[in-house]
Design a protein around this motif. Structure first.
Motif, PDB file in Angstrom:
ATOM      1  N   ASP A  18       0.817  -1.216   0.000  1.00 26.88           N
ATOM      2  CA  ASP A  18       0.000   0.000   0.000  1.00 26.88           C
ATOM      3  C   ASP A  18       0.850   1.265   0.000  1.00 26.88           C
ATOM      4  O   ASP A  18       0.429   2.295  -0.505  1.00 26.88           O
ATOM      5  CB  ASP A  18      -0.929   0.024   1.211  1.00 26.88           C
ATOM      6  N   ARG A  19       2.026   1.193   0.631  1.00 25.06           N
ATOM      7  CA  ARG A  19       2.965   2.322   0.694  1.00 25.06           C
ATOM      8  C   ARG A  19       4.325   1.856   0.194  1.00 25.06           C
ATOM      9  O   ARG A  19       5.271   1.691   0.951  1.00 25.06           O
ATOM     10  CB  ARG A  19       3.090   2.841   2.130  1.00 25.06           C
ATOM     11  N   PRO A  20       4.424   1.621  -1.129  1.00 29.01           N
ATOM     12  CA  PRO A  20       5.667   1.074  -1.695  1.00 29.01           C
ATOM     13  C   PRO A  20       6.763   2.126  -1.786  1.00 29.01           C
ATOM     14  O   PRO A  20       6.520   3.318  -1.629  1.00 29.01           O
ATOM     15  CB  PRO A  20       5.230   0.625  -3.090  1.00 29.01           C
ATOM     16  N   SER A  21       7.972   1.650  -2.063  1.00 26.93           N
ATOM     17  CA  SER A  21       9.096   2.567  -2.234  1.00 26.93           C
ATOM     18  C   SER A  21       9.312   2.949  -3.694  1.00 26.93           C
ATOM     19  O   SER A  21       9.910   3.979  -3.972  1.00 26.93           O
ATOM     20  CB  SER A  21      10.381   1.966  -1.675  1.00 26.93           C
ATOM     21  N   SER A  22       8.830   2.126  -4.622  1.00 25.62           N
ATOM     22  CA  SER A  22       9.018   2.471  -6.034  1.00 25.62           C
ATOM     23  C   SER A  22       8.031   1.716  -6.915  1.00 25.62           C
ATOM     24  O   SER A  22       7.416   0.737  -6.498  1.00 25.62           O
ATOM     25  CB  SER A  22      10.455   2.194  -6.489  1.00 25.62           C
ATOM     26  N   LEU A  23       7.907   2.206  -8.135  1.00 29.15           N
ATOM     27  CA  LEU A  23       7.000   1.643  -9.129  1.00 29.15           C
ATOM     28  C   LEU A  23       7.825   1.196 -10.332  1.00 29.15           C
ATOM     29  O   LEU A  23       8.652   1.958 -10.839  1.00 29.15           O
ATOM     30  CB  LEU A  23       5.965   2.689  -9.556  1.00 29.15           C
ATOM     31  N   TRP A  24       7.586  -0.037 -10.770  1.00 28.52           N
ATOM     32  CA  TRP A  24       8.331  -0.656 -11.861  1.00 28.52           C
ATOM     33  C   TRP A  24       7.378  -1.171 -12.917  1.00 28.52           C
ATOM     34  O   TRP A  24       6.217  -1.459 -12.636  1.00 28.52           O
ATOM     35  CB  TRP A  24       9.144  -1.841 -11.323  1.00 28.52           C
ATOM     36  N   ARG A  25       7.890  -1.298 -14.140  1.00 35.22           N
ATOM     37  CA  ARG A  25       7.113  -1.922 -15.204  1.00 35.22           C
ATOM     38  C   ARG A  25       8.056  -2.675 -16.132  1.00 35.22           C
ATOM     39  O   ARG A  25       9.258  -2.390 -16.180  1.00 35.22           O
ATOM     40  CB  ARG A  25       6.286  -0.901 -15.976  1.00 35.22           C
ATOM     41  N   THR A  47      20.214   2.985 -14.139  1.00 31.28           N
ATOM     42  CA  THR A  47      20.541   3.011 -12.714  1.00 31.28           C
ATOM     43  C   THR A  47      22.005   2.660 -12.514  1.00 31.28           C
ATOM     44  O   THR A  47      22.636   2.066 -13.384  1.00 31.28           O
ATOM     45  CB  THR A  47      19.675   2.011 -11.904  1.00 31.28           C
ATOM     46  N   VAL A  48      22.508   3.000 -11.352  1.00 31.89           N
ATOM     47  CA  VAL A  48      23.898   2.684 -11.024  1.00 31.89           C
ATOM     48  C   VAL A  48      24.099   1.174 -10.976  1.00 31.89           C
ATOM     49  O   VAL A  48      25.060   0.644 -11.501  1.00 31.89           O
ATOM     50  CB  VAL A  48      24.298   3.340  -9.679  1.00 31.89           C
ATOM     51  N   SER A  49      23.154   0.475 -10.345  1.00 30.80           N
ATOM     52  CA  SER A  49      23.324  -0.977 -10.189  1.00 30.80           C
ATOM     53  C   SER A  49      22.903  -1.762 -11.426  1.00 30.80           C
ATOM     54  O   SER A  49      23.310  -2.903 -11.593  1.00 30.80           O
ATOM     55  CB  SER A  49      22.508  -1.473  -8.995  1.00 30.80           C
ATOM     56  N   LYS A  50      22.076  -1.161 -12.282  1.00 31.88           N
ATOM     57  CA  LYS A  50      21.585  -1.803 -13.506  1.00 31.88           C
ATOM     58  C   LYS A  50      20.889  -3.139 -13.214  1.00 31.88           C
ATOM     59  O   LYS A  50      20.932  -4.062 -14.003  1.00 31.88           O
ATOM     60  CB  LYS A  50      22.708  -1.999 -14.511  1.00 31.88           C
ATOM     61  N   ARG A  51      20.233  -3.205 -12.030  1.00 30.40           N
ATOM     62  CA  ARG A  51      19.551  -4.438 -11.646  1.00 30.40           C
ATOM     63  C   ARG A  51      18.118  -4.154 -11.236  1.00 30.40           C
ATOM     64  O   ARG A  51      17.821  -3.120 -10.638  1.00 30.40           O
ATOM     65  CB  ARG A  51      20.273  -5.102 -10.483  1.00 30.40           C
ATOM     66  N   VAL A  52      17.275  -5.120 -11.506  1.00 26.88           N
ATOM     67  CA  VAL A  52      15.893  -5.086 -11.058  1.00 26.88           C
ATOM     68  C   VAL A  52      15.877  -5.600  -9.617  1.00 26.88           C
ATOM     69  O   VAL A  52      16.663  -6.483  -9.267  1.00 26.88           O
ATOM     70  CB  VAL A  52      15.035  -5.987 -11.977  1.00 26.88           C
ATOM     71  N   PRO A  53      14.998  -5.074  -8.756  1.00 28.44           N
ATOM     72  CA  PRO A  53      14.924  -5.602  -7.388  1.00 28.44           C
ATOM     73  C   PRO A  53      14.636  -7.102  -7.378  1.00 28.44           C
ATOM     74  O   PRO A  53      14.081  -7.653  -8.333  1.00 28.44           O
ATOM     75  CB  PRO A  53      13.749  -4.836  -6.773  1.00 28.44           C
ATOM     76  N   GLN A  54      14.974  -7.754  -6.294  1.00 30.38           N
ATOM     77  CA  GLN A  54      14.735  -9.186  -6.161  1.00 30.38           C
ATOM     78  C   GLN A  54      13.238  -9.474  -6.226  1.00 30.38           C
ATOM     79  O   GLN A  54      12.416  -8.680  -5.764  1.00 30.38           O
ATOM     80  CB  GLN A  54      15.322  -9.696  -4.847  1.00 30.38           C
ATOM     81  N   ALA A  55      12.907 -10.627  -6.777  1.00 29.95           N
ATOM     82  CA  ALA A  55      11.507 -11.003  -7.005  1.00 29.95           C
ATOM     83  C   ALA A  55      10.674 -10.991  -5.730  1.00 29.95           C
ATOM     84  O   ALA A  55       9.489 -10.636  -5.772  1.00 29.95           O
ATOM     85  CB  ALA A  55      11.447 -12.384  -7.657  1.00 29.95           C
ATOM     86  N   GLN A  56      11.253 -11.330  -4.575  1.00 36.34           N
ATOM     87  CA  GLN A  56      10.465 -11.407  -3.346  1.00 36.34           C
ATOM     88  C   GLN A  56      10.006 -10.054  -2.818  1.00 36.34           C
ATOM     89  O   GLN A  56       9.149 -10.007  -1.943  1.00 36.34           O
ATOM     90  CB  GLN A  56      11.182 -12.198  -2.243  1.00 36.34           C
ATOM     91  N   VAL A  57      10.557  -8.950  -3.338  1.00 43.98           N
ATOM     92  CA  VAL A  57      10.100  -7.624  -2.902  1.00 43.98           C
ATOM     93  C   VAL A  57       9.308  -6.886  -3.985  1.00 43.98           C
ATOM     94  O   VAL A  57       8.917  -5.749  -3.790  1.00 43.98           O
ATOM     95  CB  VAL A  57      11.268  -6.744  -2.398  1.00 43.98           C
ATOM     96  N   LEU A  58       9.074  -7.547  -5.115  1.00 45.08           N
ATOM     97  CA  LEU A  58       8.262  -6.974  -6.188  1.00 45.08           C
ATOM     98  C   LEU A  58       6.880  -7.619  -6.178  1.00 45.08           C
ATOM     99  O   LEU A  58       6.759  -8.843  -6.160  1.00 45.08           O
ATOM    100  CB  LEU A  58       8.913  -7.196  -7.552  1.00 45.08           C
ATOM    101  N   PHE A  59       5.853  -6.783  -6.214  1.00 39.27           N
ATOM    102  CA  PHE A  59       4.481  -7.271  -6.175  1.00 39.27           C
ATOM    103  C   PHE A  59       3.719  -6.710  -7.360  1.00 39.27           C
ATOM    104  O   PHE A  59       3.746  -5.497  -7.615  1.00 39.27           O
ATOM    105  CB  PHE A  59       3.811  -6.842  -4.867  1.00 39.27           C
ATOM    106  N   PRO A  60       3.019  -7.571  -8.124  1.00 36.81           N
ATOM    107  CA  PRO A  60       2.273  -7.094  -9.285  1.00 36.81           C
ATOM    108  C   PRO A  60       1.112  -6.196  -8.871  1.00 36.81           C
ATOM    109  O   PRO A  60       0.493  -6.404  -7.827  1.00 36.81           O
ATOM    110  CB  PRO A  60       1.777  -8.375  -9.947  1.00 36.81           C
ATOM    111  N   VAL A  61       0.860  -5.182  -9.684  1.00 42.07           N
ATOM    112  CA  VAL A  61      -0.287  -4.294  -9.486  1.00 42.07           C
ATOM    113  C   VAL A  61      -0.997  -4.125 -10.819  1.00 42.07           C
ATOM    114  O   VAL A  61      -0.411  -4.332 -11.887  1.00 42.07           O
ATOM    115  CB  VAL A  61       0.116  -2.910  -8.911  1.00 42.07           C
ATOM    116  N   THR A  62      -2.243  -3.742 -10.745  1.00 38.06           N
ATOM    117  CA  THR A  62      -3.026  -3.515 -11.963  1.00 38.06           C
ATOM    118  C   THR A  62      -2.571  -2.232 -12.643  1.00 38.06           C
ATOM    119  O   THR A  62      -1.917  -1.375 -12.029  1.00 38.06           O
ATOM    120  CB  THR A  62      -4.519  -3.394 -11.633  1.00 38.06           C
ATOM    121  N   VAL A  63      -2.954  -2.096 -13.882  1.00 36.52           N
ATOM    122  CA  VAL A  63      -2.667  -0.872 -14.631  1.00 36.52           C
ATOM    123  C   VAL A  63      -3.310   0.320 -13.920  1.00 36.52           C
ATOM    124  O   VAL A  63      -2.712   1.396 -13.809  1.00 36.52           O
ATOM    125  CB  VAL A  63      -3.180  -0.989 -16.085  1.00 36.52           C
ATOM    126  N   GLU A  64      -4.512   0.108 -13.387  1.00 37.19           N
ATOM    127  CA  GLU A  64      -5.214   1.191 -12.687  1.00 37.19           C
ATOM    128  C   GLU A  64      -4.465   1.620 -11.426  1.00 37.19           C
ATOM    129  O   GLU A  64      -4.323   2.812 -11.149  1.00 37.19           O
ATOM    130  CB  GLU A  64      -6.646   0.752 -12.328  1.00 37.19           C
TER     131      GLU A  64
END
Length: 164
Positions: A18-25, A47-64
């Motif tokens: 509900d209060r994430p740190s960032s939005l990815w697509r 980005t400096v690291s050129k890496r996507v966050p680890q899968a366990q901290v990424l959660f899918p959200v709807t387009v809306e």
């Protein structure tokens, strides 16, 4: 927002879905993030690291939901009332200012509102409040963006300074 992308929020503690740190697509294997500094989408390769966050901290959200997060910039920023120390807070003293944290994939930025100067500037207060080596750390109380705005109005007579 585009239906061609899959959208995700990064929510590693203390952040939540509900209060994430960032939005990815992503589309295929190409990832982008929403910058919390220029509010545009950037390739993860920027980005400096050129890496996507680890899968366990990424959660899918709807387009809306992604569109809502993109338009409500405040949900991705954290605010705190800053007290000289915990004793001042417990004794009912007023906070000295408001601090905020923007953790964008390209970099993080901690700022305090400089009331006498009328602008946000870099601060170490958030880190110092969590550093056990600090003998008299500042004390922080988390606020909503609306509460931060109201406190800044009360402390410095300013409005609109939390706008991003």
């Amino acid at each position: 927002m585009s239906e061609q992308y899959e959208y995700f929020v990064k929510a590693a503690p203390p952040y939540t879905e509900d209060r994430p740190s960032s939005l990815w697509r992503r589309v295929g294997d190409d990832w982008e993030y929403l910058s919390l500094f220029d509010w545009t989408w950037h390739s993860v390769q920027e980005t400096v690291s050129k890496r996507v966050p680890q899968a366990q901290v990424l959660f899918p959200v709807t387009v809306e939901r992604a569109a809502q997060l993109e338009s409500d910039r405040q949900v991705l920023v954290r605010y705190w009332a800053l007290y000289v120390d915990e004793q001042d807070f417990r004794e009912g003293e007023s906070p000295t200012t408001v601090v905020r944290r923007r953790r964008s994939p390209e970099r993080g930025l901690d700022e305090s509102y400089r009331g006498s100067k009328g602008f946000w500037g870099p601060t170490q207060a958030i880190e110092e409040s969590r550093d056990l080596r600090t003998s008299n750390p500042p004390y922080l109380v988390e606020l909503t963006a609306d509460d931060a705005e109201a406190l800044l109005q009360e402390l410095f007579g300013v409005t609109g300074v939390t706008e991003l």
